[in-house]
Structures are given as C-alpha cells and as structure tokens.
Design a protein around this motif. Structure first.
Motif, PDB file in Angstrom:
ATOM      1  N   VAL A  90     -57.317  45.470  11.459  1.00  0.00           N
ATOM      2  CA  VAL A  90     -58.494  45.009  10.908  1.00  0.00           C
ATOM      3  C   VAL A  90     -58.904  45.835   9.992  1.00  0.00           C
ATOM      4  O   VAL A  90     -59.235  45.069   8.884  1.00  0.00           O
ATOM      5  N   ALA A  91     -58.765  47.017   9.927  1.00  0.00           N
ATOM      6  CA  ALA A  91     -59.095  48.033   8.799  1.00  0.00           C
ATOM      7  C   ALA A  91     -58.258  47.737   7.586  1.00  0.00           C
ATOM      8  O   ALA A  91     -58.824  47.509   6.477  1.00  0.00           O
ATOM      9  N   ARG A  92     -57.014  47.616   7.699  1.00  0.00           N
ATOM     10  CA  ARG A  92     -56.022  47.182   6.471  1.00  0.00           C
ATOM     11  C   ARG A  92     -56.408  45.851   5.949  1.00  0.00           C
ATOM     12  O   ARG A  92     -56.557  45.705   4.657  1.00  0.00           O
ATOM     13  N   ASP A  93     -56.698  44.920   6.522  1.00  0.00           N
ATOM     14  CA  ASP A  93     -57.089  43.541   6.097  1.00  0.00           C
ATOM     15  C   ASP A  93     -58.449  43.423   5.624  1.00  0.00           C
ATOM     16  O   ASP A  93     -58.642  42.934   4.449  1.00  0.00           O
ATOM     17  N   ARG A  94     -59.337  44.237   5.927  1.00  0.00           N
ATOM     18  CA  ARG A  94     -60.786  44.364   5.292  1.00  0.00           C
ATOM     19  C   ARG A  94     -60.495  45.213   3.981  1.00  0.00           C
ATOM     20  O   ARG A  94     -61.233  44.513   3.133  1.00  0.00           O
ATOM     21  N   ALA A  95     -59.646  46.010   3.716  1.00  0.00           N
ATOM     22  CA  ALA A  95     -59.215  46.613   2.432  1.00  0.00           C
ATOM     23  C   ALA A  95     -58.642  45.732   1.525  1.00  0.00           C
ATOM     24  O   ALA A  95     -58.971  45.752   0.335  1.00  0.00           O
ATOM     25  N   THR A  96     -57.666  44.912   2.243  1.00  0.00           N
ATOM     26  CA  THR A  96     -56.892  44.133   1.372  1.00  0.00           C
ATOM     27  C   THR A  96     -58.052  43.058   0.927  1.00  0.00           C
ATOM     28  O   THR A  96     -57.959  42.403  -0.499  1.00  0.00           O
ATOM     29  N   LEU A  97     -58.963  42.497   1.770  1.00  0.00           N
ATOM     30  CA  LEU A  97     -59.923  41.468   1.156  1.00  0.00           C
ATOM     31  C   LEU A  97     -60.863  41.870   0.006  1.00  0.00           C
ATOM     32  O   LEU A  97     -60.951  41.425  -0.873  1.00  0.00           O
ATOM     33  N   ALA A  98     -61.259  43.112   0.318  1.00  0.00           N
ATOM     34  CA  ALA A  98     -62.049  43.947  -0.701  1.00  0.00           C
ATOM     35  C   ALA A  98     -61.368  43.948  -2.032  1.00  0.00           C
ATOM     36  O   ALA A  98     -61.895  43.803  -3.215  1.00  0.00           O
ATOM     37  N   LYS A  99     -60.116  44.313  -1.912  1.00  0.00           N
ATOM     38  CA  LYS A  99     -59.362  44.425  -3.335  1.00  0.00           C
ATOM     39  C   LYS A  99     -58.933  43.028  -4.020  1.00  0.00           C
ATOM     40  O   LYS A  99     -59.209  43.194  -5.291  1.00  0.00           O
ATOM     41  N   ALA A 100     -58.843  42.225  -3.176  1.00  0.00           N
ATOM     42  CA  ALA A 100     -59.036  40.588  -3.722  1.00  0.00           C
ATOM     43  C   ALA A 100     -60.085  40.211  -4.396  1.00  0.00           C
ATOM     44  O   ALA A 100     -60.077  39.527  -5.535  1.00  0.00           O
ATOM     45  N   ARG A 101     -61.133  40.731  -3.785  1.00  0.00           N
ATOM     46  CA  ARG A 101     -62.316  40.179  -4.237  1.00  0.00           C
ATOM     47  C   ARG A 101     -62.885  40.828  -5.648  1.00  0.00           C
ATOM     48  O   ARG A 101     -63.340  40.378  -6.551  1.00  0.00           O
ATOM     49  N   GLN A 102     -62.291  42.334  -5.572  1.00  0.00           N
ATOM     50  CA  GLN A 102     -62.776  42.934  -6.864  1.00  0.00           C
ATOM     51  C   GLN A 102     -61.739  42.319  -8.131  1.00  0.00           C
ATOM     52  O   GLN A 102     -62.111  42.143  -9.214  1.00  0.00           O
ATOM     53  N   ALA A 103     -60.458  41.837  -7.931  1.00  0.00           N
ATOM     54  CA  ALA A 103     -59.537  41.254  -8.668  1.00  0.00           C
ATOM     55  C   ALA A 103     -60.237  39.868  -9.394  1.00  0.00           C
ATOM     56  O   ALA A 103     -60.305  39.697 -10.415  1.00  0.00           O
ATOM     57  N   LEU A 104     -60.846  39.303  -8.447  1.00  0.00           N
ATOM     58  CA  LEU A 104     -61.498  37.977  -8.711  1.00  0.00           C
ATOM     59  C   LEU A 104     -62.775  38.269  -9.581  1.00  0.00           C
ATOM     60  O   LEU A 104     -62.943  37.408 -10.523  1.00  0.00           O
TER      61      LEU A 104
END
Length: 376
Positions: A119-133
């Motif tokens: 969960v912590a890994r996927d939450r970080a991945t989501l945060a990175k994708a939002r930053q790129a967007l």
C-alpha cells in the motif's frame, strides 16, 4: 414409797411438756412459697386475608444452562475444572494446544505487514504520477506543451490509483486473516460464558475436539426460576407480577412472582407454561437446585379473612390439637379446631379469637395454670 411416787408424777409431767412442744410448733401456719414464672415465647392470633388456592406441580429451571463448546479444532492440552467447580464469567475452563494456531497467526501477521508495505509503495507511485501530470498541466500555453504526453500522464495517474486500491484491498484482507488467526489463538482458551457450576466434563487432556464439540456443561444456579403448566382457565388470576407461595421437597417455603406466560397452549392438557421468578428474600434460596420439584399454591378465587395461629403454638395430644393461651400471667390449655395450612401458620376454625396471645416457644413442658413470663 411416797417420795418415789411423787418423783414418778414429776417425770410424767415433764414428758408431757416435751411432747406438747413440737406439736404446738407444727400447728403454726407456714409462709407460702413464691411461684416461679416460666419464660416463654408468645405470638398473637391474627385475622388476615386468605386466598383460596389449588396445588400445581412445577419444577425449578435454570435460565442459563447448557454445553460450552469448542470454537477451534485442536487437541485438548488441559481441562482446568472438575465437576462441581464454581466459575465466574471469563474463567478458563480448558486450554487447547495452540502451537499450530500461534504459527498461523505469525504467518498472517507477516502477510499483513507485506500488504501494508505494498500500500505504501502504490501510494508513492500514485503521488509520483500526479506530480508528472501537474508538470505537464503547467506547460499549457507554451511551445513545450504536448497534449499526448499530458494524456499519458493522466493514464499513469489512473493506473496508479487502481494499483493503490488493489493493494489497499489486499491489506484489508490480510488484516482480516490476521484477526481470524488471533481469534483462533484466543479460542484455544475455552472460557465460561457466564457464572455457574460445572455439571459435566465432556473431554479430557489429549482428546481431539472439533468446532462445536462439547467441552463442559455449565449451569447458572444464581438465576433459577419456576416453570409450571397452569390450566388456562386459572390464568386470569395470575397477571404478571403476581406473587405466589410454593413449597419445595425439603418442606421449605419460597415465594415467586409471575414473570411471563408463554402464549402457547397444550391442546391435550389445556395448560400454558408460566415462568415465576424467585423473590430475593427466600430463606431456602441456597437449598434449591435445578430440576427440583416444587408445589405451587395457585389462587383460584377471591380473598377472605381467616383467623390464623402459628404452627409452633400447636400442641398435639393424641388426636386432639391444643394451644396454651396466656391469660392473667398464666398458661391456659385450650383445644382448638384447625383448618388448612397457610405457610408457617394454620387457619383456626374454633377455640381462639383474634388478639389471643399463645405460647410458641417453651410450650413443651407447660401445664395448664402455670405462671409464665411472656417474651417476644
């Protein structure tokens, strides 16, 4: 001879005086001895309301009584109680072997930790994708902005959100599995669900029990009621809360109040089950047991005034029944005619009046006319 004759007369006179002395002393009246008063317990004859009753056979039942079953399939390590032991709610009755269950719990705990890490890994991945967007959105209006890259970044955010949702679901499932493992470990200790007495021990150490198998039988003897099948045409006299008197096998008397009338009638006997709750002030409370027979005195008519006397006052002489009535400080023997038994008293049909004081203690050796000292 004359002196001898005179001496003889003098001797005869002296003997006469000696003989008359004691006779004169015996003729004097003696002082009367003070009569001793016998200390006795007394009780008045009372005029009190009396209800007509019929006798119905019932039995004492426990509100909580049954088998305590195993909630886990395992080998029995030890049974902590014996038949007759009194236990409190939460006390351990038996312990099952928990080594296998403890290992299962440890495995589930590790799976739960792994799921939380995902969960912590996927939450970080989501945060990175939002930053790129966000960076692509900031390029809008400039020559560096490319719509296709912005759309790709949007898809990356959606993929990351889906991955996070799945990892969160996996974490919830892992947590639930861990909770089940902890419950299984807790279930290895079979505990009493309520206060009571162990009546049957169904298993021993070394035996294997499955889920639902009986371990011990437990009876709560502090919550005992009376159950009786009452004729349906007598129920009108038994609204909830009505107090009745009952007699147990050992001769003791108890009082109980109607708690509930079961709304189901036996078509063959035309009776309904009625539950009575025992009153807290019963003196024989500790002498009663579940399934013990009890005779209930059920009211069947209106009340009437009856003259009653304590049973302790009755003195039996063959077929006659009598009492000692205290009159002017003396115990007077009176025969009486008695009616039905009313708990600790008898109905008086003849021989006494309301307010008469009768001897209830110390009347075994009394005789009519003997002086007494009444005591309460």
């Amino acid at each position: 001879m004359f002196p001898s004759y005179r001496t003889a007369l003098l001797l005869i006179g002296a003997l006469g005086l000696l003989a008359s002395g004691p006779a004169y002393a015996q003729s004097a009246p003696a002082a009367p001895a003070k009569e001793r008063k016998e200390a006795v317990g007394v009780d008045p004859v009372r005029l009190e309301p009396l209800s007509q009753t019929i006798d119905v056979l019932g039995r004492l039942v426990a509100r909580q009584n049954g088998v305590v079953a195993a909630r886990a399939a395992e080998r029995v390590a030890i049974v902590e109680v014996q038949v007759g032991d009194r236990v409190k709610r939460g006390d351990v009755l038996a312990r099952l072997a928990d080594d296998r269950l403890a290992s299962e719990r440890q495995l589930r705990a590790a799976s739960s930790e792994a799921a939380r890490a995902a969960v912590a890994r996927d939450r970080a991945t989501l945060a990175k994708a939002r930053q790129a967007l966000e960076r692509h959105d900031q390029l809008k209006g400039s020559t560096a902005y490319r719509k296709d890259r912005t759309e790709d970044a949007q898809r990356d955010v959606e993929i990351a959100q889906a991955a996070l949702a799945r990892s969160q679901a996996d974490a919830a499932a892992a947590m639930a599995q861990l909770e089940l493992a902890e419950i299984a470990v807790a279930d290895a200790s079979v505990r009493a669900p309520y206060d009571g007495v162990v009546t049957i021990k169904h298993t021993t150490a070394g035996a294997y029990v499955r889920v639902g198998d009986p371990v011990v039988s437990l009876l709560n003897d502090s919550e005992i009621e009376i159950e009786a099948d009452i004729p349906a045409d007598r129920l009108a006299a038994l609204p909830p809360g009505t107090t009745i008197e009952a007699e147990v096998q050992n001769g003791g008397h108890i009082f109980a109040a109607v708690r509930a009338i079961v709304p189901e009638e036996n078509p063959r006997t035309r009776t309904r089950a009625v539950r009575f709750v025992l009153q807290a002030d019963n003196k024989v409370q500790n002498d009663i047991a579940a399934n013990q027979s009890v005779v209930l005195h059920i009211p069947v008519g209106g009340t009437r005034d009856a003259l009653t006397v304590s049973k302790d006052a009755i003195v039996r002489n063959g077929d006659r029944e009598a009492v000692f009535v205290v009159l002017d400080g003396k115990a007077v023997y009176k025969t009486v005619a008695l009616g039905e038994s009313l708990g600790s008293r008898y109905e008086v049909l003849q021989g006494l009046s309301a307010g008469d004081v009768v001897v209830v203690r110390g009347n075994e050796g009394l005789r009519s006319g003997q002086a007494v000292q009444p005591q309460s």
